[in-house]
Write a protein that holds these residues in place. Structure first.
Motif, PDB file in Angstrom:
ATOM      1  N   SER A   1       0.825  -1.195   0.000  1.00 41.15           N
ATOM      2  CA  SER A   1       0.000   0.000   0.000  1.00 41.15           C
ATOM      3  C   SER A   1       0.868   1.258   0.000  1.00 41.15           C
TER       4      SER A   1
ATOM      5  N   ASN B   1       2.616   1.709  -3.321  1.00 43.34           N
ATOM      6  CA  ASN B   1       1.683   2.270  -4.321  1.00 43.34           C
ATOM      7  C   ASN B   1       1.547   3.770  -4.138  1.00 43.34           C
TER       8      ASN B   1
ATOM      9  N   ALA C   1      -3.959  -2.853   3.950  1.00 41.24           N
ATOM     10  CA  ALA C   1      -4.234  -1.971   2.824  1.00 41.24           C
ATOM     11  C   ALA C   1      -4.817  -0.649   3.313  1.00 41.24           C
TER      12      ALA C   1
ATOM     13  N   THR D   1      -3.539   4.071   3.696  1.00 45.61           N
ATOM     14  CA  THR D   1      -4.258   5.328   3.456  1.00 45.61           C
ATOM     15  C   THR D   1      -4.289   6.188   4.721  1.00 45.61           C
TER      16      THR D   1
ATOM     17  N   GLN E   1     -11.388   0.031  -3.686  1.00 42.02           N
ATOM     18  CA  GLN E   1     -10.481   0.681  -4.630  1.00 42.02           C
ATOM     19  C   GLN E   1     -11.286   1.028  -5.872  1.00 42.02           C
TER      20      GLN E   1
ATOM     21  N   LYS F   1     -10.216  -3.747  -0.938  1.00 43.55           N
ATOM     22  CA  LYS F   1      -9.091  -2.827  -0.915  1.00 43.55           C
ATOM     23  C   LYS F   1      -7.799  -3.558  -1.299  1.00 43.55           C
TER      24      LYS F   1
ATOM     25  N   GLN G   1      -5.873  -2.913  -4.670  1.00 41.22           N
ATOM     26  CA  GLN G   1      -4.548  -2.329  -4.508  1.00 41.22           C
ATOM     27  C   GLN G   1      -3.450  -3.199  -5.144  1.00 41.22           C
TER      28      GLN G   1
ATOM     29  N   GLN H   1      -3.506  -2.728  -8.769  1.00 41.00           N
ATOM     30  CA  GLN H   1      -2.875  -1.442  -9.049  1.00 41.00           C
ATOM     31  C   GLN H   1      -1.348  -1.528  -8.971  1.00 41.00           C
TER      32      GLN H   1
END
Lengths: 343, 474
Positions: A234, A237, A319, A323, B327, B422, B426, B429
Motif C-alpha cells: 500500500s 503504491n 491496505a 491510506t 479501490q 481494498k 490495490q 494497481q
C-alpha cells in the motif's frame, strides 16, 4: 474454539470414569486425536504446553506411563474401579455396557437463537444443566481461557522473523513476569538495543514500521505477515518510503516514543499483540502516531484494533493502514490533532 | 462525528397509478474509532411525496412519456431539489405497465434525464421485494422471527415476497389486481387477458357489456382470492395456472403472517376507498380478502405504507452502501446496468487462475458479442480465507484475463462478497498502475442481477443499487 477437541477430551474423561475401556476403544480415540494434533500445538505454543498436549493426546504415552490420565477422587487407577463400584448400588449397568464413542448431544436451538448467533461471537443460547453451564460450554470456556494464557506466555518463532527479514531488539524487561508487572520497563529499550538501532536503522524515515509480541505472541504469528506485506504494498503504491523494520521482544505501546526520538521517524506504525480475550487470543492492533517523541501524549496516538481472522481481515487492515498513513503525512498530525485539522 | 447527506428519488409507474418520492439519506461512519470505517445510512427522511396520479397513456399500448416527465419535474420543483442533486434512487415500472410497448424506453429515457443517478428497473420478483421493503415488512420480519409474506396488490398484479429474519426467502407473482376488470356506468368495460384465460373453461364467460353486478364478477374475485390463499399456504402447484405470472412460489417455509400493501391494501386497512378514483373491482377485491376464511388463519400485520409502498421502497430502500475500504477509479463512475457474473471461489487455491479464466469466458459468451465487448462485473463469492500470496495469485489472474480488453469505457469491475476489495484492488494497481479498476465489497449479488454504481461520496464509499432488468413479456 474447537468443538472436536472438547468432545475428545470429554470422551477421555468418560472412558476413565467407566475404566473398562478396551485397547480398541483407546485406539478409536486416537484417530480423531491425530487429526487434531496440528491445531493443538498451535494453541499451546510454548514447549511446556506442547508436552502437556502430547501427554493428553498421544495414546502411546498413556499406555506407557501406566498412570491414570485424570485422577478421579484422588485414587490410584488400580483401586479406582473398586471405589467406583462401592459408590454404586447397581453393578450391572457399569460392567456390561460396552463403551461407545462419546458424543455431545446435538444442539437444539431455535431458529431465532441461530439467527441471533450470527450477530455475535458471545456464548449465547448454550443452555444450562441445573444452575450450571453444560460440560461442553464449560470445557470450551476453559479451552479459550487456556489459549489466552498461552498467547501471553508464548513467543514469536525465529522462523517468522526470518521470513519477514527483521532483526530483533529487546526492552529493559528480563522475563515475562517482569513484563507483566513492570509496564514502565517495557517502554524503554535496553542499552544494547539502542546501539543496535543506531547502527542498523535508516535515520529520519518517513514511515517506521515496528513489530512486537506485546501481550499476544499468537496474534503476531497469525496476522503480522499479511498485514505487513499489505501495508508495504500500500505504501509503495502511494510512493511513501519505509525505514528499517525490526521486531521488539516484550514491548509496550509507548515504546514507540523512544524509538521515534532515536530514529527521528515522521510516522511510526506499531504492530503489536493485543491483550487476549475469550473470543480471540489472536487479535492484533496497529498503533500509529505522527512524530512520536518522549513525552508524546496518548491523545496523539491512533489505533486500528481487532485485526484477526474473525475481526478486520489482516490484508484489508494492511491496505487500509496505508491510506491512514497518507492522511497523517498530509495533515502532519495524528489522533485528536488529526481530527481537529481535518475539520 | 461527521455525517453527509445525499438525496434519493423514487418513481413508480404502475398499472394504474404513478407516484414519486424524494428523500434524503444521512450517512455516517458507524464503526468504533479504533476500527476500519464502516459507512451506513443512519437516517432516511422523506422530503416530498407526490400526489398519486393516473398513469398517462397515449393509447392502450403506449405510455405517455412526456406527461410523466412533466409530472416528475414538477415534483422536483415542489420538493425544491434540482435533478442534478439526486445521487441515487430508482425508477420502477410495475404491473401491466411493464408489458407496454415502450416500457423499456420510458424508464431508460427518464432515468437519464430525471436525476444524476437514477436507475431503470423492473421485474415482478424485484417489485415484490421493493414493495416489501417500502411497506416496512422486511424490518418487521427482523423484529419478530416470523415468516411474513408481503402481498403488494396494485392494479394489475399481486407481488408476493416472503421473508424471515430480514432476508427474502421467496417470491411469487399473480395476476390479481384491482384493474383486471374495469367498469363504466355500471357495466363491464374491460377484462384483462389473464382473466379471459381463466374463464376459458367456463361455459358462459363474462363479457364486456355485462352488468357490473353480475354474479360471475363475484365468482372471478373469489377465484383470485382463493388462488392467492392457496399460493400463500403452499397449495399452488400448477405451473400453468392462468393467474400465475412467471414461476411458482419459491419459499419453502410455511407463511405465518401476512401484510398487504399496494393500492388495494389501502381499502383493507384504512377502510376508506374514496381516495381510489377508479371504477373497477379493487374495492370488492379488498372486501373479499378480508372475508376469506383461509386467509384469516394467518396473522395479519399492518404495513407502514400501502399505496406508496413500492415508490417508498424504490426511493428509500434499494440503495446500498459499499464497504468503506474499496479501490475505485473515480473517473469511470457512475456505471449503469452492469451485468453480474458470479465466480464461485470455493475451489482449491491452485485453481484460482482456472476458475477466473472460465468465469471470464462464460461471462463474455453471455454478455458480449464479437464486435461489441460490453463491461460486466465479476462477483467473487465464497472466497476462502486469503493470504497475501493468494491475493497476488487472484490479482494476476484477473489482470491476465481481463487487462488486455479493459479501457476507460470497459473498466475491470470486481464485486466481492467478503471484505477484500481494498487489498485486491490495490494489488492489481501495484501490478499494473494504468489499468482502470472498480473493486468494491460487502455487496450481495447473483448471476443475472444488474448493478449500478454511483459516484464516489466524500467518505470514500459508493452507492450501489442491485436490480434485475428482466422485462416480462406478455
Amino acid at each position: 474454539m474447537n468443538e472436536q477437541l472438547v468432545s475428545m477430551i470429554t470422551q477421555l474423561v468418560m472412558e476413565k470414569m467407566g475404566n473398562n475401556a478396551s485397547d480398541k476403544s483407546y485406539h478409536d480415540t486416537a484417530v480423531p486425536t491425530e487429526n487434531q494434533k496440528e491445531t493443538l500445538i498451535k494453541f499451546h505454543n510454548t514447549v511446556a504446553n506442547a508436552n502437556y498436549a502430547d501427554e493428553v493426546v498421544s495414546p502411546s504415552t498413556i499406555e506407557q506411563s501406566n498412570e491414570p490420565l485424570i485422577k478421579l477422587y484422588h485414587s490410584e487407577s488400580s483401586n479406582h474401579e473398586q471405589s467406583y463400584y462401592s459408590a454404586s448400588n447397581d453393578e450391572s449397568t457399569y460392567t456390561s455396557v460396552p463403551i461407545t464413542e462419546f458424543k455431545f448431544e446435538e444442539d437444539e436451538v431455535s431458529e431465532s437463537v441461530q439467527a441471533a448467533k450470527k450477530h455475535t461471537p458471545a456464548r449465547i443460547g448454550v443452555g444450562r444443566a441445573g444452575t450450571r453451564p453444560k460440560t461442553k460450554t464449560w470445557l470450551k470456556f476453559r479451552l479459550d481461557h487456556a489459549a489466552a494464557v498461552d498467547a501471553v506466555y508464548g513467543e514469536v518463532t525465529e522462523e517468522l522473523l526470518q521470513k519477514l527479514n527483521v532483526f530483533q531488539v529487546t526492552t529493559k524487561v528480563t522475563d515475562k513476569e517482569e513484563y507483566i508487572t513492570r509496564p514502565d520497563l517495557g517502554r524503554r529499550l535496553s542499552d544494547e538495543s539502542k546501539a543496535l538501532l543506531q547502527s542498523k536503522c535508516q535515520k529520519n524515515p518517513k514511515v517506521q514500521i515496528i513489530i512486537s509480541n506485546g501481550l499476544s505472541a499468537s496474534a503476531i504469528e497469525e496476522n503480522v505477515q499479511d498485514v505487513y506485506l499489505a501495508l508495504q504494498q500500500s505504501l509503495s503504491n502511494l510512493k511513501i518510503e519505509i525505514g528499517t523494520t525490526f521486531y521488539i521482544d516484550k514491548g509496550r505501546v509507548a515504546l514507540m516514543d523512544e524509538i521515534g526520538e532515536l530514529l527521528q521517524a515522521e510516522v511510526i506504525v506499531y504492530l503489536i499483540g493485543e491483550r487476549p480475550g475469550l473470543v480471540s487470543a489472536e487479535s492484533m492492533s496497529a498503533y500509529i502516531c505522527y512524530q512520536p517523541r518522549i513525552g508524546t501524549v496518548e491523545a496523539d496516538r491512533m489505533v486500528v484494533s481487532n485485526i484477526h481472522k474473525g475481526g478486520i481481515p489482516p490484508l484489508e487492515a494492511g491496505a487500509y493502514l496505508g491510506t491512514v498513513v497518507q492522511k497523517i503525512l498530509h495533515y502532519k498530525a495524528s489522533g485528536v490533532g488529526l481530527v481537529a485539522k481535518e475539520g | 462525528m461527521k455525517t453527509e447527506k445525499i438525496y434519493s428519488a423514487g418513481i413508480d409507474i404502475g398499472t394504474s397509478t404513478t407516484k414519486m418520492v424524494v428523500s434524503s439519506f444521512l450517512l455516517k461512519n458507524v464503526a468504533g474509532v479504533t476500527h476500519v470505517p464502516r459507512i451506513e445510512i443512519i437516517e432516511k427522511t422523506v422530503l416530498h411525496q407526490s400526489p398519486i396520479i393516473k398513469t398517462p397513456f397515449i393509447n392502450k399500448e403506449i405510455i405517455d412519456m412526456e406527461k410523466i416527465e412533466q409530472f416528475i419535474f414538477q415534483q422536483y420543483q415542489l420538493a425544491q431539489i434540482a435533478p442534478a442533486d439526486i445521487s441515487t434512487g430508482a425508477i420502477i415500472i410495475t404491473g401491466e405497465s411493464a408489458t407496454k410497448e415502450n416500457a423499456s424506453e420510458v424508464v431508460h429515457a427518464i432515468a437519464d434525464t430525471a436525476g444524476h443517478f437514477l436507475v431503470a428497473t423492473a421485474g415482478p420478483d424485484l417489485e415484490g421485494i421493493i414493495a416489501a421493503k417500502g411497506a416496512g415488512t422486511v424490518q418487521q420480519s427482523k423484529n419478530t422471527a416470523k415468516v411474513i409474506a408481503n402481498i403488494d396488490i396494485g392494479g394489475g398484479t399481486a407481488n408476493i415476497a416472503v421473508m424471515q429474519f430480514g432476508e427474502v426467502i421467496g417470491t411469487c407473482t399473480l395476476h390479481v389486481g384491482g384493474r383486471l376488470i374495469e367498469f363504466q356506468n355500471g357495466i363491464v368495460h374491460s377484462i384483462s387477458p389473464p382473466v379471459m384465460k381463466l374463464m376459458e373453461k367456463w361455459s358462459n364467460p363474462l363479457k364486456v357489456g355485462d352488468s357490473a353486478e353480475d354474479a360471475r364478477v363475484t365468482q372471478l374475485i373469489q377465484e383470485m382470492v382463493t388462488t392467492l390463499a392457496m399460493t400463500l399456504s403452499g397449495q399452488l402447484t400448477d405451473e400453468e395456472h392462468p393467474l400465475l405470472l412467471g414461476h411458482l412460489p419459491t419459499w419453502d417455509k410455511p407463511v405465518e403472517a401476512v401484510v398487504f400493501s399496494g393500492g388495494v391494501a389501502a381499502c383493507i386497512y384504512e377502510n376508506d376507498c374514496t381516495k381510489r378514483q377508479y371504477d373497477d373491482i379493487g374495492e370488492r377485491l379488498a372486501k373479499s380478502l378480508l372475508q376469506h376464511e383461509q386467509l384469516q388463519s394467518f396473522l395479519w400485520l399492518k404495513p407502514e405504507e400501502t399505496a406508496r409502498a413500492t415508490v417508498t421502497g424504490a426511493g428509500t430502500q434499494i440503495t446500498e452502501i459499499s464497504g468503506a475500504t474499496i479501490q475505485v477509479d473515480a473517473d469511470v463512475l457512475p456505471l449503469k446496468n452492469v451485468p453480474v457474473f458470479n465466480c464461485y471461489m470455493d475451489t482449491d487455491k491452485n485453481k484460482f487462475d482456472y476458475t477466473i479464466k472460465t468465469a471470464v469466458e462464460r461471462a463474455d459468451a453471455l454478455f458480449s458479442t464479437q464486435e461489441n465487448r460490453s463491461p460486466f462485473a465479476l462477483y467473487f463469492s465464497q472466497l476462502p480465507y486469503l493470504s497475501f500470496q493468494d491475493v497476488h495469485a487472484i490479482s494476476k489472474a484477473i489482470l491476465q484475463h481481463l487487462a488486455t480488453r479493459s479501457s476507460k469505457e470497459i473498466p475491470i469491475i470486481i464485486v466481492i462478497q467478503s471484505d477484500y476489495a481494498k487489498i485486491i484492488g490495490q494489488t492489481i494497481q501495484a501490478l499494473n498502475p494504468t489499468v482502470h479498476i472498480i473493486c468494491i465489497d460487502q455487496i450481495k449479488v447473483e448471476t443475472g442481477d444488474y448493478i449500478d454504481i454511483g459516484e464516489v461520496l466524500p467518505s470514500g464509499v459508493v452507492p450501489v443499487v442491485v436490480k434485475t432488468l428482466a422485462f416480462h413479456s406478455k
